[in-house]
Design a protein around this motif. Structure first.
Motif, PDB file in Angstrom:
ATOM      1  N   LEU A   1       0.869  -1.164   0.000  1.00 32.26           N
ATOM      2  CA  LEU A   1       0.000   0.000   0.000  1.00 32.26           C
ATOM      3  C   LEU A   1       0.910   1.219   0.000  1.00 32.26           C
ATOM      4  O   LEU A   1       1.812   1.328   0.835  1.00 32.26           O
ATOM      5  CB  LEU A   1      -0.915   0.000   1.226  1.00 32.26           C
ATOM      6  CG  LEU A   1      -1.855  -1.196   1.358  1.00 32.26           C
ATOM      7  CD1 LEU A   1      -2.819  -0.986   2.526  1.00 32.26           C
ATOM      8  CD2 LEU A   1      -2.632  -1.451   0.081  1.00 32.26           C
ATOM      9  N   HIS A   2       0.712   2.123  -0.942  1.00 28.28           N
ATOM     10  CA  HIS A   2       1.630   3.245  -1.109  1.00 28.28           C
ATOM     11  C   HIS A   2       1.592   4.256   0.020  1.00 28.28           C
ATOM     12  O   HIS A   2       2.633   4.682   0.506  1.00 28.28           O
ATOM     13  CB  HIS A   2       1.382   3.932  -2.453  1.00 28.28           C
ATOM     14  CG  HIS A   2       2.257   3.387  -3.519  1.00 28.28           C
ATOM     15  ND1 HIS A   2       2.359   3.953  -4.749  1.00 28.28           N
ATOM     16  CD2 HIS A   2       3.076   2.318  -3.551  1.00 28.28           C
ATOM     17  CE1 HIS A   2       3.208   3.262  -5.488  1.00 28.28           C
ATOM     18  NE2 HIS A   2       3.636   2.252  -4.782  1.00 28.28           N
ATOM     19  N   LYS A   3       0.426   4.665   0.451  1.00 26.56           N
ATOM     20  CA  LYS A   3       0.328   5.716   1.476  1.00 26.56           C
ATOM     21  C   LYS A   3       0.909   5.258   2.812  1.00 26.56           C
ATOM     22  O   LYS A   3       1.745   5.930   3.392  1.00 26.56           O
ATOM     23  CB  LYS A   3      -1.131   6.147   1.636  1.00 26.56           C
ATOM     24  CG  LYS A   3      -1.324   7.306   2.578  1.00 26.56           C
ATOM     25  CD  LYS A   3      -2.781   7.716   2.611  1.00 26.56           C
ATOM     26  CE  LYS A   3      -2.999   8.826   3.621  1.00 26.56           C
ATOM     27  NZ  LYS A   3      -4.415   9.170   3.744  1.00 26.56           N
ATOM     28  N   SER A   4       0.481   4.095   3.275  1.00 26.32           N
ATOM     29  CA  SER A   4       0.939   3.606   4.581  1.00 26.32           C
ATOM     30  C   SER A   4       2.260   2.854   4.488  1.00 26.32           C
ATOM     31  O   SER A   4       2.937   2.676   5.495  1.00 26.32           O
ATOM     32  CB  SER A   4      -0.111   2.688   5.204  1.00 26.32           C
ATOM     33  OG  SER A   4      -0.217   1.483   4.468  1.00 26.32           O
ATOM     34  N   GLY A   5       2.613   2.394   3.292  1.00 26.38           N
ATOM     35  CA  GLY A   5       3.826   1.592   3.132  1.00 26.38           C
ATOM     36  C   GLY A   5       3.654   0.166   3.605  1.00 26.38           C
ATOM     37  O   GLY A   5       4.622  -0.592   3.683  1.00 26.38           O
ATOM     38  N   ALA A   6       2.422  -0.233   3.915  1.00 24.44           N
ATOM     39  CA  ALA A   6       2.160  -1.581   4.420  1.00 24.44           C
ATOM     40  C   ALA A   6       2.495  -2.626   3.358  1.00 24.44           C
ATOM     41  O   ALA A   6       2.073  -2.518   2.213  1.00 24.44           O
ATOM     42  CB  ALA A   6       0.695  -1.718   4.837  1.00 24.44           C
ATOM     43  N   ALA A   7       3.264  -3.625   3.757  1.00 21.27           N
ATOM     44  CA  ALA A   7       3.566  -4.749   2.875  1.00 21.27           C
ATOM     45  C   ALA A   7       2.360  -5.667   2.857  1.00 21.27           C
ATOM     46  O   ALA A   7       1.905  -6.128   3.905  1.00 21.27           O
ATOM     47  CB  ALA A   7       4.799  -5.483   3.359  1.00 21.27           C
ATOM     48  N   VAL A   8       1.830  -5.931   1.666  1.00 14.53           N
ATOM     49  CA  VAL A   8       0.690  -6.824   1.535  1.00 14.53           C
ATOM     50  C   VAL A   8       1.182  -8.249   1.350  1.00 14.53           C
ATOM     51  O   VAL A   8       0.814  -9.152   2.089  1.00 14.53           O
ATOM     52  CB  VAL A   8      -0.225  -6.395   0.359  1.00 14.53           C
ATOM     53  CG1 VAL A   8      -1.372  -7.378   0.175  1.00 14.53           C
ATOM     54  CG2 VAL A   8      -0.763  -4.986   0.592  1.00 14.53           C
ATOM     55  N   THR A   9       2.054  -8.464   0.364  1.00 13.26           N
ATOM     56  CA  THR A   9       2.574  -9.796   0.079  1.00 13.26           C
ATOM     57  C   THR A   9       3.735  -9.678  -0.898  1.00 13.26           C
ATOM     58  O   THR A   9       4.036  -8.590  -1.387  1.00 13.26           O
ATOM     59  CB  THR A   9       1.464 -10.716  -0.500  1.00 13.26           C
ATOM     60  OG1 THR A   9       1.922 -12.067  -0.516  1.00 13.26           O
ATOM     61  CG2 THR A   9       1.055 -10.292  -1.893  1.00 13.26           C
ATOM     62  N   LYS A  10       4.359 -10.803  -1.179  1.00 12.26           N
ATOM     63  CA  LYS A  10       5.337 -10.918  -2.270  1.00 12.26           C
ATOM     64  C   LYS A  10       4.732 -11.876  -3.276  1.00 12.26           C
ATOM     65  O   LYS A  10       4.201 -12.921  -2.908  1.00 12.26           O
ATOM     66  CB  LYS A  10       6.663 -11.462  -1.770  1.00 12.26           C
ATOM     67  CG  LYS A  10       7.424 -10.502  -0.909  1.00 12.26           C
ATOM     68  CD  LYS A  10       8.745 -11.098  -0.472  1.00 12.26           C
ATOM     69  CE  LYS A  10       9.457 -10.122   0.484  1.00 12.26           C
ATOM     70  NZ  LYS A  10      10.696 -10.689   0.990  1.00 12.26           N
ATOM     71  N   LEU A  11       4.844 -11.516  -4.526  1.00 14.49           N
ATOM     72  CA  LEU A  11       4.363 -12.352  -5.617  1.00 14.49           C
ATOM     73  C   LEU A  11       5.555 -12.999  -6.290  1.00 14.49           C
ATOM     74  O   LEU A  11       6.418 -12.309  -6.810  1.00 14.49           O
ATOM     75  CB  LEU A  11       3.573 -11.497  -6.611  1.00 14.49           C
ATOM     76  CG  LEU A  11       3.040 -12.204  -7.854  1.00 14.49           C
ATOM     77  CD1 LEU A  11       1.963 -13.223  -7.460  1.00 14.49           C
ATOM     78  CD2 LEU A  11       2.488 -11.188  -8.832  1.00 14.49           C
ATOM     79  N   ARG A  12       5.609 -14.341  -6.249  1.00 14.58           N
ATOM     80  CA  ARG A  12       6.701 -15.092  -6.876  1.00 14.58           C
ATOM     81  C   ARG A  12       6.153 -15.754  -8.134  1.00 14.58           C
ATOM     82  O   ARG A  12       5.281 -16.605  -8.068  1.00 14.58           O
ATOM     83  CB  ARG A  12       7.250 -16.151  -5.924  1.00 14.58           C
ATOM     84  CG  ARG A  12       8.398 -16.967  -6.503  1.00 14.58           C
ATOM     85  CD  ARG A  12       8.883 -18.033  -5.528  1.00 14.58           C
ATOM     86  NE  ARG A  12       9.308 -17.479  -4.269  1.00 14.58           N
ATOM     87  CZ  ARG A  12      10.557 -17.067  -3.998  1.00 14.58           C
ATOM     88  NH1 ARG A  12      11.491 -17.165  -4.925  1.00 14.58           N
ATOM     89  NH2 ARG A  12      10.866 -16.586  -2.818  1.00 14.58           N
ATOM     90  N   VAL A  13       6.691 -15.329  -9.293  1.00 12.95           N
ATOM     91  CA  VAL A  13       6.227 -15.839 -10.576  1.00 12.95           C
ATOM     92  C   VAL A  13       7.364 -16.623 -11.223  1.00 12.95           C
ATOM     93  O   VAL A  13       8.463 -16.115 -11.369  1.00 12.95           O
ATOM     94  CB  VAL A  13       5.802 -14.686 -11.524  1.00 12.95           C
ATOM     95  CG1 VAL A  13       5.285 -15.235 -12.837  1.00 12.95           C
ATOM     96  CG2 VAL A  13       4.761 -13.793 -10.852  1.00 12.95           C
ATOM     97  N   SER A  14       7.067 -17.882 -11.576  1.00 11.05           N
ATOM     98  CA  SER A  14       8.087 -18.698 -12.231  1.00 11.05           C
ATOM     99  C   SER A  14       7.432 -19.689 -13.178  1.00 11.05           C
ATOM    100  O   SER A  14       6.292 -20.092 -12.974  1.00 11.05           O
ATOM    101  CB  SER A  14       8.949 -19.433 -11.204  1.00 11.05           C
ATOM    102  OG  SER A  14       8.167 -20.312 -10.435  1.00 11.05           O
ATOM    103  N   GLY A  15       8.177 -20.044 -14.219  1.00 11.16           N
ATOM    104  CA  GLY A  15       7.674 -20.963 -15.247  1.00 11.16           C
ATOM    105  C   GLY A  15       7.693 -22.347 -14.766  1.00 11.16           C
ATOM    106  O   GLY A  15       7.053 -23.258 -15.094  1.00 11.16           O
TER     107      GLY A  15
END
Length: 118
Positions: A104-118
């Motif tokens: 979230l940009h305003k609060s800087g809260a980390a929501v998650t990490k998205l790991r994309v791989s084939g």
């Protein structure tokens, strides 16, 4: 021959009518996997710390925050405005391999990490 076709159709309809979604599978009509998050006072209160998806998979991130903010998926430049208590979401095809911060940009809260791989 006609009778066998009718039985086959009846069996297919019965099987299709009995199938249900557990909520963890992609929606059958869109093929999109939705992952939900809640943010309270700038902290993730529900939802996984990391999401692993295959390259080409359709993903939707749905976030409910207790404050107005902007949900942003880095690397994909996907964003959604969030109103307090109202779910907001971004949906896209994960077609870039790597690990991407979702915050979230305003609060800087980390929501998650998205790991994309084939």
């Amino acid at each position: 021959m006609r009778r066998i076709s009718g039985i086959t159709v009846a069996v297919l309809l019965a099987v299709a009518g009995c199938s249900g979604s557990t909520g963890s599978e992609p929606a059958p009509d869109t093929g999109t996997r939705t992952v939900k998050f809640s943010i309270t006072e700038g902290k993730r209160t529900t939802g996984p710390e990391e999401i692993a998806v295959r390259t080409g998979e359709n993903i939707a991130l749905e976030v409910t925050s207790d404050q107005a903010d902007e949900l942003h998926v880095h690397g994909y430049d996907k964003a959604a405005q969030l109103a307090p208590g109202v779910p907001g979401s971004v949906a896209f095809t994960a077609n870039i391999d790597g690990i991407f911060e979702v915050e979230l940009h305003k609060s800087g809260a980390a929501v998650t990490k998205l790991r994309v791989s084939g």
